[in-house]
Design an enzyme around this catalytic site. Structure first.
Site, PDB file in Angstrom:
ATOM      1  N   ASP A   1       0.884  -1.161   0.000  1.00 26.96           N
ATOM      2  CA  ASP A   1       0.000   0.000   0.000  1.00 26.96           C
ATOM      3  C   ASP A   1       0.931   1.223   0.000  1.00 26.96           C
ATOM      4  O   ASP A   1       2.099   1.080   0.320  1.00 26.96           O
ATOM      5  CB  ASP A   1      -0.820  -0.082   1.293  1.00 26.96           C
ATOM      6  CG  ASP A   1      -1.677   1.140   1.498  1.00 26.96           C
ATOM      7  OD1 ASP A   1      -2.214   1.626   0.505  1.00 26.96           O
ATOM      8  OD2 ASP A   1      -1.797   1.601   2.640  1.00 26.96           O
ATOM      9  N   LYS A   2       0.427   2.417  -0.336  1.00 25.27           N
ATOM     10  CA  LYS A   2       1.330   3.563  -0.316  1.00 25.27           C
ATOM     11  C   LYS A   2       1.200   4.389   0.956  1.00 25.27           C
ATOM     12  O   LYS A   2       2.155   4.510   1.712  1.00 25.27           O
ATOM     13  CB  LYS A   2       1.078   4.463  -1.530  1.00 25.27           C
ATOM     14  CG  LYS A   2       1.961   5.697  -1.547  1.00 25.27           C
ATOM     15  CD  LYS A   2       1.648   6.592  -2.697  1.00 25.27           C
ATOM     16  CE  LYS A   2       0.462   7.449  -2.453  1.00 25.27           C
ATOM     17  NZ  LYS A   2       0.662   8.496  -1.435  1.00 25.27           N
TER      18      LYS A   2
ATOM     19  N   GLU B   1      -6.832  17.305   5.622  1.00 23.43           N
ATOM     20  CA  GLU B   1      -7.693  18.406   6.076  1.00 23.43           C
ATOM     21  C   GLU B   1      -7.109  19.079   7.307  1.00 23.43           C
ATOM     22  O   GLU B   1      -7.094  20.296   7.413  1.00 23.43           O
ATOM     23  CB  GLU B   1      -9.088  17.864   6.401  1.00 23.43           C
ATOM     24  CG  GLU B   1      -9.814  17.326   5.194  1.00 23.43           C
ATOM     25  CD  GLU B   1     -11.270  17.760   5.160  1.00 23.43           C
ATOM     26  OE1 GLU B   1     -12.031  17.284   5.997  1.00 23.43           O
ATOM     27  OE2 GLU B   1     -11.616  18.585   4.309  1.00 23.43           O
TER      28      GLU B   1
ATOM     29  N   LYS C   1      -7.809  -4.532  -4.663  1.00 26.76           N
ATOM     30  CA  LYS C   1      -6.485  -4.920  -4.190  1.00 26.76           C
ATOM     31  C   LYS C   1      -6.441  -6.426  -3.964  1.00 26.76           C
ATOM     32  O   LYS C   1      -5.504  -7.110  -4.374  1.00 26.76           O
ATOM     33  CB  LYS C   1      -6.148  -4.211  -2.871  1.00 26.76           C
ATOM     34  CG  LYS C   1      -5.914  -2.721  -3.001  1.00 26.76           C
ATOM     35  CD  LYS C   1      -5.530  -2.150  -1.641  1.00 26.76           C
ATOM     36  CE  LYS C   1      -5.270  -0.648  -1.710  1.00 26.76           C
ATOM     37  NZ  LYS C   1      -4.830  -0.103  -0.440  1.00 26.76           N
TER      38      LYS C   1
END
Length: 957
Positions: free
Chosen positions: A289-290, A412, A675
């Site tokens: 995953d990144k 955010e 995935k």
């Protein structure tokens, strides 16, 4: 019959281990099911077990208590009519989510009034998606009936924890229909490749056992009750089947797990699935995953771009000055009515847009960023108790040191923290209003009219606010450049600057606004509320209404936020690449950011090209694009989730074949199910071992689908690390886990497995020789304790000490990751190596038995003593022959076993003649047989080392 005794021991060990696990699980379930909750009835509060809660019950959940089943949120003790919940068990996000009570029931004066009204809730049928819900709340006894639409913000899903106030909800789904249960896939128990290979060999051994027994009976000439003899032979030779293999391997795996957890170089590593440590040594594909895995998931605001001017980290003070200026101007103009924020409508139409000064444009941009978000400031009072709105209202004490921001994404929070640093601080927010503090300390209040939350489909979020001081209504929006470019007014710089920022590795957001008149807003609100009540295609209708506003918006600015790489990511990825592991990055992020992180983390090496797969929607386009890609050589592939879906639909085989040849693949905009699908496709197509590594709840399905799942305990909660087979604290530990521990686990288990088989084969060969010499009699050679002792006390420790063997020192393995490539070919355990061991066993068994028979014609008792002693010695010598690096425990084990055997000779009078054992003839005859059985093997091993040394010996010499 000693065989059942031994088997019983083996099975008892395995069964006990499983039973303990199962019992613990049972206790955990019981604990969860028997938790007490308060249920509201006409007669007051009643305590119920969570397993007895039914649909339609009114349940009271206290602060910090888990929600027992899926509920619609009716009332809360908080004045604002909302509460926060923590959802880390559900989606892996660590931040709090804001939920809103149904206003009809929240307005009732007291709790008991819930029973005096007549109302019902309509809910859609149970679904998988945790981020959506459609329903309506209808109160019938009022005139006219009140209808309220229910959406995701009115629900409390099971498994979440209430973080503020006390809530009351009506249960809509229980048991298997709750969102959290519907989203858990049944985890399949993972079996390692090594175990499967050993199973194949065991099957071969079983066939050999049957064949040998049949041959024996045939040579007997099928005399008398031959089938009875056949069964006796099957039992006699049953040692061919290595039953203790399972126990030895299980204990071995436990030992590897213990070594991994004890390793100081990778602290905090936990082995959760003890059955597959050898898999770590056979991996060919690593899917990662990144966000949070390669990067830290800690956002830092880096860049503000206004089209003509761009601000970086070193020029933030200029922005601060602009903000201070514009607010001091506002103050000086009496009444503060004509703010520089939005000139009155008439003036704007006549005056050209160009005339805005840089100062006012900066101010506009900062204000938009400060207002358009889903962040809530939470104040910790001195006692450390979170008191939200009440604390703020009593005493306008928005002191900076005890304020924290809660939001659904770290981006955010980074944006709001940045506006605070340049002077515009978000100090309070509830469901209907937001308050900002200016540099001069004045608090501005904005009324929140509507919020349009961010979803991955629309890729943008918006708010409509009314400025309390000027009564102006503004629609603010921010989102991904792909979504926003069609919404904002025409400009020539947005696309180019977004590209530039993405190349620097920044996550970009486009911010825009639109001023609305009161009439425009009222018209919008009525249409919007109508759309929200519809039962069919609600989402489409609502989107259509919102889209009517999203036209010709004024582009304010472009923000860039950086997500920093984790420590040691680059060297780790380079090392894994050198080890021959192909790395795929599967991320939900957008294409530009994913590509840029892939380059900066050296997932794609500097010299390689990247081929960006163009978005395709149909079979024809996919065909052309695949052909274009086929012409490229040695270049990394970057593809988005939807294009991938199209390719897999029409050209699954061709696409997988091409992708598997790539040195690196980046899939962006992947959903969690995609995935997992990519992982299972890789396993099907290549038959190679895959490893998935991730840190969030969205990676769980991928981790469970892979042969070997690694979870990282990160910012996004512990869900991935709990679902994984191995849990680590940092990405850089993967390198050592694979090239050191994976390598040694695989090598050791292969040696251990084959040795245990050899141990059974030798004794069966001796039995066969013995039976054939004595006219194929089905008489056991060794009886009673000798057999049990042979497999346990006498040889167990030395054989098991092979678990400590290492062929390459850990630092060498880390230095030369290329050594890992050899392991993936699976040469340490194959039919070839197995046959070599079979030949060794047959040779040694034959020598031992014939030697004993030739040297001792006189008495049968002595045959047993001689051959058994020689057998034990041979086994010990063979262990010594197999070992590559000595460890002091191995030496101890050898001498311990030998000592045990010598000591036991004194007690085993029924088998051995003690007077004979102590004679010199006994000693030299035993030595002679042992030397004949082992010397040739030593010579062969020595010659092989000299003539074709293994690859690693060149490095160690």
């Amino acid at each position: 019959m000693e065989v059942p005794l031994h088997q019983g021991f083996v099975l008892a060990v395995t069964i006990t281990r499983e039973a303990v696990d199962e019992f613990r699980r049972f206790q955990r379930d019981k604990e969860v099911n028997s938790q007490l909750y308060s249920k509201l009835t006409v007669r007051g509060k009643v305590q119920v077990k969570s397993s007895d809660i039914q649909v339609g019950d009114l349940i009271i959940v206290e602060k910090n208590q888990r929600v027992p089943s899926d509920m619609v949120f009716l009332r809360t003790s908080e004045k604002a009519g909302s509460c926060f919940i923590r959802t880390d068990q559900l989606d892996g996000e660590t931040d709090w989510k804001l939920k809103v009570a149904v206003s009809c029931t929240q307005r009732l004066p007291a709790l008991g009034d819930l029973f005096s009204i007549s109302a019902y809730v309509y809910a859609q049928k149970p679904q998988l998606d945790i981020h959506s819900f459609e329903g309506t709340f209808t109160r019938e006894d009022s005139d006219p009936p009140i209808h309220e639409s229910l959406s995701i913000e009115n629900t409390l899903w099971a498994g979440t924890v209430v973080a503020s106030g006390t809530v009351i909800g009506v249960v809509i789904y229980t048991g298997k229909e709750t969102r959290s249960v519907m989203n858990t896939s049944n985890p399949k128990s993972k079996a390692g490749l090594l175990d499967l290979e050993l199973n194949q060999l065991t099957k071969a051994l079983f066939l050999a056992l049957v064949a040998l027994s049949v041959v024996m009976v045939t040579l007997q000439g099928f005399v008398g009750p031959w089938y009875r003899n056949l069964l006796r032979f099957l039992l006699l030779f049953s040692y061919i089947i290595p039953i203790s293999l399972r126990v030895n391997l299980d204990m071995g795996k436990a030992a590897y797990g213990w070594m991994i957890m004890r390793d100081e170089s990778i602290p905090g590593t936990v082995v959760r699935t003890s059955t597959i440590p050898e898999e770590l040594g056979r991996l060919v594909y690593l899917l990662t995953d990144k966000t949070g895995t390669l990067t830290q998931n800690e956002m830092v605001f880096k860049r503000l771009h206004l089209g003509t001017v761009s601000y970086g980290p070193d020029t933030m003070d200029e922005i601060q000055n602009h903000v201070v200026d514009s607010y001091s101007q506002t103050h000086s103009q009496l009444g503060g009515n004509t703010t520089s924020s939005t000139p009155p409508r008439k003036a704007q139409s006549s005056a050209p847009k160009v005339r805005k000064s840089v100062s006012s444009r900066v101010h506009e941009a900062v204000k938009a960023v400060a207002l358009c978000h889903n962040v809530t400031p939470v104040y910790e009072s001195r006692a450390g108790v979170a008191t939200d709105a009440e604390f703020a209202e009593v005493d306008q004490d928005f002191s900076d040191e005890n304020r924290t921001y809660q939001a659904s994404s770290p981006d955010e929070v980074a944006l709001v923290q940045w506006t605070e640093s340049v002077g515009l601080t978000l100090v309070n927010r509830d469901l209907t209003s937001m308050q900002l503090r200016t540099p001069s300390g004045q608090v501005l209040t904005y009324c929140l009219l509507q919020t349009f939350p961010f979803t991955s489909e629309i890729k943008r979020m918006g708010v409509i606010v009314r400025d309390e001081s000027t009564a102006e209504i503004t629609f603010y929006m921010k989102g991904a450049d792909t979504a926003m470019s069609t919404i904002v007014q025409y400009n020539d710089w947005l696309e180019e600057e977004c590209g530039n920022m993405a190349r620097e590795g920044l996550r970009t957001l486009v911010v825009a606004k639109k001023a609305l008149t009161e009439e425009q807003y009222q018209d919008f609100e009525s249409r919007y509320n109508q759309a929200r009540l519809s039962l069919h295609d609600r989402a489409l209708k609502v989107a259509a209404v919102v889209e009517s506003l999203e036209r010709e918006m004024e582009l304010l600015c472009l923000t860039g936020v950086e997500d920093q790489l984790q420590a040691g990511v680059r060297p780790t990825l380079e090392m894994l690449r050198n080890a021959g592991i192909k790395i795929w990055m599967l991320t939900g992020d957008k294409l530009e950011t994913a590509t840029c992180i892939a380059k900066s983390s050296h997932l794609v090496s500097r010299t390689q090209d990247t081929h960006v797969f163009r978005p395709v929607t149909s079979r024809g386009e996919a065909h052309l694009e695949l052909n274009a890609f086929r012409r490229k050589h040695d270049c990394a592939l970057v593809i988005s989730g939807d294009s991938l879906e199209v390719c897999l639909k029409y050209y699954e085989h061709e696409f997988m074949e091409l992708a598997c040849q790539c040195p690196a693949v980046v899939c962006c905009r992947c959903s969690p199910t995609q995935k997992a699908r990519i992982v299972s496709l890789l396993r099907q197509h290549t038959g190679r071992r895959t490893c998935a590594i991730g840190d969030g709840g969205n990676d769980v399905s991928m981790i469970q689908a892979a042969d070997c799942g690694i979870g990282i305990e990160g910012k996004e909660g512990r869900q991935a690390s709990l679902a994984a087979d191995f849990s680590i604290t940092q990405f850089r530990h993967v390198g050592r886990l694979l090239v050191v521990h994976g390598r040694s686990s695989y090598k050791r288990s292969a040696a251990l497995g084959q040795f245990v088989m050899h141990r059974g084969l030798i004794i069966s060969t001796m039995q066969a020789v013995f039976s054939s010499v004595f006219y194929f009699a089905s008489v056991p050679l060794y009886q009673g304790f000798l057999m049990v002792g042979y497999a346990t006390v006498y040889t167990m420790f030395p054989v098991f000490s092979l678990v400590l063997d290492e062929d390459v020192r850990p630092d060498t393995a880390m230095l030369y990751p290329e050594l890992y490539k050899d392991l993936t070919k699976g040469r340490s355990l194959s039919f070839k190596t197995f046959l070599v061991w079979v030949l060794i066993s047959v040779y040694q068994g034959g020598i031992l038995m014939y030697g004993a028979l030739v040297l001792f014609e006189s008495e049968f008792v002595h045959v047993v003593a001689i051959s058994f002693t020689a057998l034990i010695l041979t086994e010990l010598l063979m262990v010594a022959l197999t070992v590559r690096t000595w460890h002091w425990l191995m030496v101890v084990a050898q001498f311990l076993s030998l000592g045990c055997y010598v000591a036991s000779l004194a007690f085993l009078n029924e088998y051995f003649d003690v007077a004979f054992i102590t004679t010199v003839t006994f000693v030299w005859k035993v030595s002679a047989i042992t030397v004949v059985s082992c010397l040739p093997l030593y010579t062969l091993k020595f010659l092989r080392r000299k003539l074709s040394p293994p690859s690693y010996s060149k490095l160690t010499s």
